[in-house]
Design a protein around this motif. Structure first.
Motif, mmCIF file in Angstrom:
data_model
loop_
_atom_site.group_PDB
_atom_site.id
_atom_site.type_symbol
_atom_site.label_atom_id
_atom_site.label_comp_id
_atom_site.label_asym_id
_atom_site.label_seq_id
_atom_site.Cartn_x
_atom_site.Cartn_y
_atom_site.Cartn_z
ATOM 1 N N ASN A 1 0.826 -1.212 0.000
ATOM 2 C CA ASN A 1 0.000 0.000 0.000
ATOM 3 C C ASN A 1 0.858 1.259 0.000
ATOM 4 N N ILE B 1 -2.996 7.266 -8.380
ATOM 5 C CA ILE B 1 -3.497 7.513 -7.021
ATOM 6 C C ILE B 1 -3.215 8.957 -6.634
ATOM 7 N N LYS C 1 -6.980 1.736 5.940
ATOM 8 C CA LYS C 1 -7.695 3.018 6.007
ATOM 9 C C LYS C 1 -7.251 3.986 4.913
ATOM 10 N N ARG D 1 -7.672 3.897 1.923
ATOM 11 C CA ARG D 1 -8.705 4.065 0.894
ATOM 12 C C ARG D 1 -9.576 5.292 1.141
ATOM 13 N N TYR D 2 -9.662 5.743 2.388
ATOM 14 C CA TYR D 2 -10.450 6.934 2.698
ATOM 15 C C TYR D 2 -9.751 8.226 2.287
ATOM 16 N N GLY E 1 -12.135 7.000 -3.540
ATOM 17 C CA GLY E 1 -12.414 6.173 -2.368
ATOM 18 C C GLY E 1 -13.609 6.704 -1.593
#
Length: 147
Positions: free
Chosen positions: A41, A51, A80, A82-83, A88
């Protein structure tokens, strides 16, 4: 009983090991040996141009956790992320709530890992951890980074 060496290393320690390796093959080997979701990640967040983070650049004001006895670690907290990215679930949340979640994440992990997260968010991981390149990451984890 064998101890899982992967779980005994923080992400920043793994990145230091990779940076200290002399050859590209050694760097790839270390990345693969310590392959965790959290490591992937962080590397994806830093090197994948698709991203984009919803957070402002730089370090937010936060209270550092104790380096030796933090409440959590990056392995547990990395889902987390992804938030905090465009596309997201955080994109539909109030900006202040997303930034507050980010600060709570930083406060829950060791300061050295919090620094890694901030560098990743700003896509500046290579400024601190020399020797880690996009090409090396792509070879270690094919398909991780979208071209």
């Amino acid at each position: 009983m064998a101890v899982n060496k992967i779980k005994s290393y923080r992400i920043d320690e793994i990145l230091v090991k990779v940076g200290a390796a002399k050859t590209k093959a050694e760097k790839i080997g270390i990345l693969q040996d310590y392959n965790t979701l959290a490591l992937r990640n962080v590397l994806k967040g830093n090197f994948d141009d698709s991203i984009q983070f919803l957070l402002p650049e730089g370090s937010p004001p936060y209270k550092e956790a104790n380096q030796h006895t933090p409440p959590s670690n990056l392995r547990k907290q990395s889902p987390k992320f992804r938030y905090f990215v465009k596309g997201g679930p955080g994109e539909s949340m109030p900006k202040m709530k997303v930034e507050g979640m980010f600060i709570k994440l930083l406060e829950a992990i060791p300061p050295s890992e919090a620094k890694v997260v901030i560098l990743m968010k700003d896509k500046k991981l290579t400024e601190e951890f020399k020797g880690i390149t996009k090409k090396t990451v792509e070879e270690a984890f094919p398909g991780l980074i979208v071209k």
